[in-house]
Design a protein around this motif. Structure first.
Motif, PDB file in Angstrom:
ATOM      1  N   ARG A  68       0.827  -1.210   0.000  1.00 39.77           N
ATOM      2  CA  ARG A  68       0.000   0.000   0.000  1.00 39.77           C
ATOM      3  C   ARG A  68       0.861   1.259   0.000  1.00 39.77           C
ATOM      4  NH1 ARG A  68      -4.499  -2.408   4.256  1.00 39.77           N
ATOM      5  NH2 ARG A  68      -6.092  -2.918   2.697  1.00 39.77           N
ATOM      6  N   GLU A  69       1.969   1.234   0.720  1.00 41.08           N
ATOM      7  CA  GLU A  69       2.886   2.375   0.705  1.00 41.08           C
ATOM      8  C   GLU A  69       3.483   2.567  -0.687  1.00 41.08           C
ATOM      9  OE1 GLU A  69       5.762   1.644   3.723  1.00 41.08           O
ATOM     10  OE2 GLU A  69       4.360   1.938   5.386  1.00 41.08           O
ATOM     11  N   LEU A  70       3.839   1.463  -1.332  1.00 34.37           N
ATOM     12  CA  LEU A  70       4.345   1.533  -2.703  1.00 34.37           C
ATOM     13  C   LEU A  70       3.291   2.129  -3.628  1.00 34.37           C
ATOM     14  CD1 LEU A  70       6.323   0.736  -5.035  1.00 34.37           C
ATOM     15  CD2 LEU A  70       5.179  -1.498  -5.045  1.00 34.37           C
ATOM     16  N   THR A  71       2.062   1.687  -3.490  1.00 35.98           N
ATOM     17  CA  THR A  71       0.966   2.207  -4.317  1.00 35.98           C
ATOM     18  C   THR A  71       0.824   3.710  -4.153  1.00 35.98           C
ATOM     19  OG1 THR A  71      -0.205   0.091  -4.140  1.00 35.98           O
ATOM     20  CG2 THR A  71      -1.492   2.002  -4.804  1.00 35.98           C
ATOM     21  N   LEU A  75       1.431   6.593  -7.034  1.00 38.98           N
ATOM     22  CA  LEU A  75       0.386   7.567  -7.381  1.00 38.98           C
ATOM     23  C   LEU A  75       0.891   8.995  -7.237  1.00 38.98           C
ATOM     24  CD1 LEU A  75      -2.721   5.925  -5.670  1.00 38.98           C
ATOM     25  CD2 LEU A  75      -2.291   6.108  -8.133  1.00 38.98           C
ATOM     26  N   ASP A  76       1.725   9.202  -6.226  1.00 39.63           N
ATOM     27  CA  ASP A  76       2.257  10.546  -5.995  1.00 39.63           C
ATOM     28  C   ASP A  76       3.263  10.951  -7.059  1.00 39.63           C
ATOM     29  OD1 ASP A  76       2.568  12.922  -4.229  1.00 39.63           O
ATOM     30  OD2 ASP A  76       4.610  12.164  -4.028  1.00 39.63           O
ATOM     31  N   SER A  77       4.125  10.016  -7.464  1.00 38.15           N
ATOM     32  CA  SER A  77       5.193  10.351  -8.406  1.00 38.15           C
ATOM     33  C   SER A  77       4.790  10.166  -9.863  1.00 38.15           C
ATOM     34  CB  SER A  77       6.436   9.505  -8.117  1.00 38.15           C
ATOM     35  OG  SER A  77       6.138   8.113  -8.210  1.00 38.15           O
ATOM     36  N   HIS A  78       3.776   9.326 -10.115  1.00 37.01           N
ATOM     37  CA  HIS A  78       3.371   9.038 -11.494  1.00 37.01           C
ATOM     38  C   HIS A  78       1.842   9.052 -11.585  1.00 37.01           C
ATOM     39  CE1 HIS A  78       7.446   7.283 -11.232  1.00 37.01           C
ATOM     40  NE2 HIS A  78       7.542   7.687 -12.475  1.00 37.01           N
ATOM     41  N   PRO A  79       1.234  10.214 -11.690  1.00 41.55           N
ATOM     42  CA  PRO A  79      -0.227  10.285 -11.779  1.00 41.55           C
ATOM     43  C   PRO A  79      -0.782   9.620 -13.029  1.00 41.55           C
ATOM     44  CG  PRO A  79       0.761  12.435 -12.188  1.00 41.55           C
ATOM     45  CD  PRO A  79       1.856  11.547 -11.693  1.00 41.55           C
ATOM     46  N   ARG A  80       0.091   9.359 -14.015  1.00 40.28           N
ATOM     47  CA  ARG A  80      -0.326   8.593 -15.196  1.00 40.28           C
ATOM     48  C   ARG A  80       0.602   7.407 -15.363  1.00 40.28           C
ATOM     49  NH1 ARG A  80       0.133  10.277 -21.567  1.00 40.28           N
ATOM     50  NH2 ARG A  80       1.617   8.564 -21.719  1.00 40.28           N
ATOM     51  N   LEU A 118      -2.119  -3.660  -5.888  1.00 37.31           N
ATOM     52  CA  LEU A 118      -1.576  -2.788  -6.927  1.00 37.31           C
ATOM     53  C   LEU A 118      -2.560  -2.605  -8.085  1.00 37.31           C
ATOM     54  CD1 LEU A 118       2.078  -4.105  -6.904  1.00 37.31           C
ATOM     55  CD2 LEU A 118       1.399  -1.746  -6.456  1.00 37.31           C
ATOM     56  N   SER A 119      -3.230  -3.674  -8.497  1.00 38.50           N
ATOM     57  CA  SER A 119      -4.179  -3.570  -9.618  1.00 38.50           C
ATOM     58  C   SER A 119      -5.265  -2.554  -9.319  1.00 38.50           C
ATOM     59  CB  SER A 119      -4.811  -4.937  -9.895  1.00 38.50           C
ATOM     60  OG  SER A 119      -3.868  -5.881 -10.326  1.00 38.50           O
ATOM     61  N   HIS A 120      -5.906  -2.705  -8.170  1.00 36.25           N
ATOM     62  CA  HIS A 120      -7.006  -1.807  -7.829  1.00 36.25           C
ATOM     63  C   HIS A 120      -6.506  -0.446  -7.356  1.00 36.25           C
ATOM     64  CE1 HIS A 120     -10.292  -4.693  -8.315  1.00 36.25           C
ATOM     65  NE2 HIS A 120      -9.491  -5.606  -7.790  1.00 36.25           N
ATOM     66  N   ARG A 123      -5.503   1.992 -10.252  1.00 35.51           N
ATOM     67  CA  ARG A 123      -6.466   2.121 -11.343  1.00 35.51           C
ATOM     68  C   ARG A 123      -6.633   3.567 -11.805  1.00 35.51           C
ATOM     69  NH1 ARG A 123     -12.016   2.934 -11.559  1.00 35.51           N
ATOM     70  NH2 ARG A 123     -12.141   2.829  -9.273  1.00 35.51           N
ATOM     71  N   THR A 124      -6.677   4.513 -10.879  1.00 38.12           N
ATOM     72  CA  THR A 124      -6.886   5.907 -11.287  1.00 38.12           C
ATOM     73  C   THR A 124      -5.721   6.419 -12.128  1.00 38.12           C
ATOM     74  OG1 THR A 124      -5.957   6.670  -9.186  1.00 38.12           O
ATOM     75  CG2 THR A 124      -8.353   6.456  -9.327  1.00 38.12           C
ATOM     76  N   ALA A 125      -4.488   6.023 -11.778  1.00 30.71           N
ATOM     77  CA  ALA A 125      -3.331   6.438 -12.572  1.00 30.71           C
ATOM     78  C   ALA A 125      -3.337   5.758 -13.939  1.00 30.71           C
ATOM     79  CB  ALA A 125      -2.036   6.111 -11.825  1.00 30.71           C
TER      80      ALA A 125
END
Length: 283
Positions: A68-71, A75-80, A118-120, A123-125
């Motif tokens: 979860r920390e990795l996720t 998300l913070d460093s790669h929004p896409r 990680l999959s779920h 998802r937003t990114a």
């Protein structure tokens, strides 16, 4: 420039895919547990002139908290994120049952729960990308193993083989459930079987199984360089359907128990309950 996240991206097939896409001009984030292997990947990227497009993130994917920390960090460093490749695994065929500090059986935690999170979680990114894809590397199409519904952590009848095969079957259902839970998502989820590939997998096995497996690999295993292009092709041009499964280049029918929708949603519900439970509870 596309961004590709690869778990198990510092070794074997994951590393081969990472270097392949760095040579193609993509940005690659490789996730692994061993800093030395991460440094080796970054050195190889620098040697190929791709130092500015390669990153290594160390993470213990047997830990739900660490995953979860990795996720969150991704998300913070790669929004896409254009592609998520799930390769991380370590086989514990022999030896006693091993629980993670959070109370999960090792194979269930590393090879299934980390991929679920990680999959779920990403998802937003992924949906911020024009053609997002998740490639879950396992053994779809191989009719071995089953879900032990009444004993998912194999507390009563453990074997390393049963645990490994259950994680593969769980990942088949993960892809089915992902598509069912997010019917309007643009993410294309692919269950992928690369066949037998000459990787460092035998290094984690005890002797004499290690020597026997290495000898067999020399005869039947495909080199990483041959296994990578079909995977890369699916990342570049994923199928139009929300969920598909492949055995190398052969598309698999989504029939039978392996891809049963009801079973997939049942496992999805159970998994969410396990992840929401306090550590060590309800396992």
């Amino acid at each position: 420039m596309r961004t590709i996240v690869i778990t198990g991206g510092t070794d074997g097939l994951g590393k081969g895919l990472a270097l392949h896409h760095l040579r193609r001009g993509d940005r690659v984030v490789a996730v692994g547990s061993t800093p030395a292997k991460g440094r080796a990947l970054l050195a190889a990227a620098a040697h190929g002139g791709a130092a500015d497009r390669a990153a290594f993130l160390q993470a213990d994917l047997t830990s739900v908290a660490a995953t979860r920390e990795l996720t969150a960090a991704l998300l913070d460093s790669h929004p896409r994120i254009d592609a998520l490749v799930l390769c991380a695994n370590r086989y514990r065929i022999l030896g006693p049952r091993h629980l993670t500090p959070e109370g999960f059986e090792h194979s269930f935690a590393l090879a299934y729960l980390s991929r679920f999170v990680l999959s779920h979680g990403l998802r937003t990114a992924l949906e911020a990308a024009p053609r997002p894809v998740v490639l879950n590397v396992g053994t779809p199409g191989v009719p071995l193993g089953r879900i032990h519904w009444d004993d998912l952590q194999l507390a009563r009848r453990y074997s390393g083989t049963a645990a490994t095969l259950q994680s593969f079957r769980a990942n088949d259902l993960l892809g089915v459930a992902f598509a069912a839970r997010h019917p309007h998502s643009r993410v294309r989820y692919i269950a992928y079987n690369p066949g037998v590939v000459a990787t460092g997998m035998p290094d984690h096995l005890p002797q004499p199984l290690r020597a026997l497996t290495k000898a067999a690999f020399r005869v039947i295993a495909a080199p990483v360089a041959k296994a990578v292009p079909p995977m890369s092709g699916l990342l570049t041009d994923p199928p139009a359907e929300p969920f598909t499964a492949f055995d190398r280049t052969r598309r698999l029918p989504l029939s039978g128990t392996a891809f049963d929708r009801d079973a997939a949603l049942r496992l999805d519900d159970i998994t969410r309950g396990l992840l929401d439970a306090p550590a060590g509870k309800g396992r």
